[in-house]
Design an enzyme around this catalytic site. Structure first.
Site, PDB file in Angstrom:
ATOM      1  N   ASP A 174     -23.114 -56.119  43.867  1.00 29.40           N
ATOM      2  CA  ASP A 174     -22.642 -55.190  44.895  1.00 29.40           C
ATOM      3  C   ASP A 174     -21.272 -55.627  45.379  1.00 29.40           C
ATOM      4  O   ASP A 174     -20.831 -56.746  45.120  1.00 29.40           O
ATOM      5  CB  ASP A 174     -23.655 -55.140  46.052  1.00 29.40           C
ATOM      6  CG  ASP A 174     -23.925 -56.521  46.639  1.00 29.40           C
ATOM      7  OD1 ASP A 174     -22.996 -57.089  47.239  1.00 29.40           O
ATOM      8  OD2 ASP A 174     -25.045 -57.043  46.489  1.00 29.40           O
ATOM      9  N   GLU A 203     -20.876 -68.190  10.901  1.00 29.46           N
ATOM     10  CA  GLU A 203     -20.952 -67.617  12.258  1.00 29.46           C
ATOM     11  C   GLU A 203     -19.897 -68.247  13.163  1.00 29.46           C
ATOM     12  O   GLU A 203     -19.268 -67.568  13.974  1.00 29.46           O
ATOM     13  CB  GLU A 203     -22.350 -67.834  12.852  1.00 29.46           C
ATOM     14  CG  GLU A 203     -23.407 -66.921  12.250  1.00 29.46           C
ATOM     15  CD  GLU A 203     -24.823 -67.292  12.689  1.00 29.46           C
ATOM     16  OE1 GLU A 203     -25.634 -66.367  12.874  1.00 29.46           O
ATOM     17  OE2 GLU A 203     -25.125 -68.504  12.843  1.00 29.46           O
TER      18      GLU A 203
END
Ligand code: GLA
Length: 729
Positions: free
Chosen positions: A533, A613
């Site tokens: 928020d 990777e």
């Protein structure tokens, strides 16, 4: 001047680049809301009609004007019990037991800039910010209400809050004090709200507003995963790129309520603020209560523009100023890499490998303190577990820095385990009802942040750790909902103050820490995005968006988050496959592209990666750096409609000068012999010539926006693609 007052007509106009907000104090002193929407340059009071409606009574002084009723007039800050039967903005009980509030206009003040709130986060002012204070009074109970309007003209934002002051001789009890009340006289409205749960936050849902009250909110003592303090009212036909929509975002991290009432004539009232259920506040004579701020914005061209206005105001006026421009480090977090199972050597191995791949910060998550080896003990004891680490925090931090990485630590300040030194020493520091066993959640209790000694203890304990080693970052977690919200330190009559005093304590602690460590970056977190928020964003430039790191789930979570919050605030990491939350296997490239629509980092065990990777991650990080400016400061567009079912998700970033754009697309469902995917782009210069990276031919912005860009050749589960365009002429 963005604030104009026509004294003769009593009309206040708040003018931003594209919007107008208008109100007027009428002859009876009632502050009427006239209009909020696209700029008109007109006195909008002509739209008000006084219609005599049965059962809508008249104030005594206006008894001969049967059409004059508080029940039908649009109000700027509705009182209660005096003939307006819609949801009130303010409710107060006076010493007589009367619960009525009747506010009338007294005065106004227009000023350049803005004052900070006293105890709450606020939208920071800038050179062109102006403030209107409107003074209302209820003389009978001695209540003064100051309505504050801070106008941010270039962001098309108006920030509202209210101050309640007891000017009488007897105590008043505030039962409800909304941050904003907005009446829409005419229209046909939908509401968009953002519901969710742990691991699936901020899911947008659009509802046709029925007659009566539709309410969203949280009673959890936190803004919550379940209902974000942000709602949109929109025209029934509004889409991502067309139509009127109004946003209302509460800058608050505690329990909240957003009510939308469609009344007898079809008018809409929106009231948003602190959750009144469980709240009350005693105001002694001379005392003042300030509400959190509500950030209002209007767009006449759909949700994408509204979101961009919120992104801009949050990036420019809410997050700590030093992060407005500063880039954020690509971090690796230890949680999904090791959970509670680590020592310093393991963390250093992670760090070495992370550094080789180009990561910039290592964050040591839960488990480094007290007796914490699982979630049953240790919370509250913020002393380094040197036995487990095998060294001091100073030594660990020095060795990490020697590798060329910054260092961050996890805290969960507002919580305590029963099995902790802190709880054994101060059981009354945890919230608990007298005579009851407290609700446990994740084996933990909630500390009573309304008590100054608790805040002081946490400040001291955290400073001791932060002073002991070089720590550039703190992850601030909050891993349960509040229950038994009773403070042993307050009398019976003031228990209704505990939920809000709790938030004031938390904000105070954040404020003091940032004052003492101005260079510290705090990332908010609450079991993922349970406290995502604007209140937390005032202190934390970024917030961990969700504990769900599955990129396909993240498509929804991050898309929903983007309605109100900027991409640069969205904590997003590449995690392992299969994903720990869902077991889904996705390509590393897809995980990277999804995490790019956020702060970008990693949350996996680097030792488990193959060389191939690692090579891909190295390239991914380089690519992120290439685009990070565009991602953090550019305009973000959702390229699919709200609640639209598609086989793919797509979004894009456009640089503010529209010279560069990056489009990302992720396939959610691959089909044999499926349709070709063509996505219409947004925000480009129609006449500009854009060259796609690696392409020979340039395309006009008009072609890309009207005709779209074709993504072909996507195969396999959850494939992803990007297209990067640069303006050539
Ligand atoms: C919460 C956070 C996670 C992790 C754990 C640690 O769930 O959201 O990222 O920090 O706590 O306990």
């Amino acid at each position: 001047m963005s604030i104009q007052f026509d004294e003769k007509a009593g009309v206040f106009s708040l003018v931003t680049a594209n919007t107008l907000y208008q109100m007027r104090a009428d002859g009876a002193g009632v502050l009427q809301h006239l209009y909020y929407g696209a700029k008109t340059g007109e006195d909008m009071s002509y739209r008000i009609r006084m219609v005599d409606r049965g059962f809508s009574g008249n104030p005594y002084e206006q008894r001969s004007e049967r059409g004059y009723s508080l029940d039908t007039l649009p109000q700027e800050y509705a009182g209660s019990g005096v003939g307006d039967y819609r949801v009130p903005a303010v409710q107060v009980t006076s010493c007589s037991g009367s619960r009525s509030v009747d506010l009338r206009y007294r005065d106004c003040r227009i000023e350049k800039g803005r004052e900070p709130l006293r105890q709450l986060p606020y939208v920071r002012g800038a050179g062109d910010t102006e403030t209107l204070t409107v003074l209302l009074r209820d003389d009978v109970i001695g209540l003064e209400v100051q309505l504050l309007y801070h106008v941010f003209p270039s962001q098309d934002v108006i920030v509202r809050s209210a101050r309640l002051i007891n000017t009488g001789a007897q105590a008043l009890t505030v039962e409800k004090a909304a941050s904003a009340c907005l009446d829409f006289l005419y229209g046909d409205f939908d509401a968009v709200h953002f519901h969710g749960r742990h691991c699936m936050e901020r899911v947008p849902e659009r509802v046709r507003l029925p007659r009566g009250v539709t309410a969203f909110g949280s009673r959890r003592g936190m803004s919550s995963h379940h209902s974000n303090p942000f709602v949109i009212a929109c025209a029934r036909h509004a889409t991502e790129n067309t139509g009127d929509c109004w946003g209302c975002m509460l800058m608050y991290s505690g329990s909240h309520l957003e009510e939308m009432e469609v009344d007898q004539t079809g008018s809409l009232r929106l009231v948003a603020g602190i959750q009144p259920d469980g709240f009350s506040w005693t105001l002694q004579p001379g005392e003042l209560f300030e509400t959190p701020e509500a950030i209002l914005s209007f767009s006449g061209s759909g949700f994408n523009a509204l979101s961009q206005q919120y992104h801009n105001v949050i990036r420019q006026h809410v997050i700590p100023q030093r992060y407005q421009q500063a880039s954020r480090p690509v971090l690796i977090n230890s949680w999904e890499a090791a959970y509670f199972d680590f020592d310093a050597e393991k963390i250093l191995r992670f760090a070495r490998s992370a550094r080789e791949m180009g990561m910039e910060m290592l964050v040591l998550d839960d488990g480094w303190f007290g007796s914490r080896n699982d979630d049953t003990s240790g919370l509250g004891d913020w002393t380094v577990n040197e036995g487990k680490l095998g060294c001091s925090m100073k030594e660990l931090s020095e060795r990490i820095h020697a590798l060329g990485l910054q260092f961050g630590l996890w805290f969960e300040p507002e919580m305590v385990n029963e099995d902790s030194e802190l709880y054994r020493a101060h059981p009354d520091w945890a919230l608990c009802d007298p005579g009851r066993r407290p609700v446990l959640s994740r084996n933990q209790l909630v500390l009573d942040m309304s008590r100054q000694e608790v805040v002081d203890y946490l400040f001291g304990a955290m400073c001791a750790v932060l002073d002991s080693a070089r720590i550039e970052y703190v992850k601030w977690d909050f891993n349960r909902s509040v229950a038994n919200c009773y403070s042993a330190a307050l009398p019976a009559s003031r228990q209704g103050e505990v939920p809000h005093r709790f938030m004031l304590g938390t904000y105070q602690l954040l404020e003091r820490l940032l004052e003492r460590y101005p260079g510290l970056m705090i990332e908010g977190c609450s079991g993922g995005g349970g406290r995502f928020d604007a209140g937390m964003l005032f202190y934390c430039p970024q917030i961990w968006c969700s504990d769900d790191t599955d990129p396909i789930e993240r498509l929804e979570i991050q898309r929903g988050t983007s309605y109100g919050y900027p991409i640069s605030a969205v904590g997003a990491h590449v995690s392992a496959a299969p994903c720990h939350q869902t077991g889904r296997v996705t390509p590393l490239r897809t995980r990277g592209i999804v995490a790019q629509a956020g702060t970008f980092g990693y949350e996996l065990n680097p030792e488990a990666l193959t060389d191939c990777e690692k090579e891909e991650i190295r390239a991914q990080i380089e690519e992120y750096h290439r685009f990070s400016g565009l991602i953090s400061h550019g305009d973000y567009y959702r390229l699919t409609e709200l609640e639209e079912e598609r086989d793919y998700s797509a979004w894009m970033f456009v640089s503010p000068d529209r010279s560069e754009a990056l489009v990302s697309l992720v396939l959610r469902h691959v089909r044999a012999n499926g349709p070709v995917i063509c996505v219409r782009l947004q925000g480009l210069k129609p006449d500009g010539l854009y060259r796609p990276e690696g392409g020979q031919k340039c395309f006009t912005g008009a072609a890309l926006m009207r005709g779209g860009w074709v993504f072909d050749g996507l195969r396999g589960d959850y494939a992803a693609a990007q297209a990067h365009f640069v303006l050539e002429g």
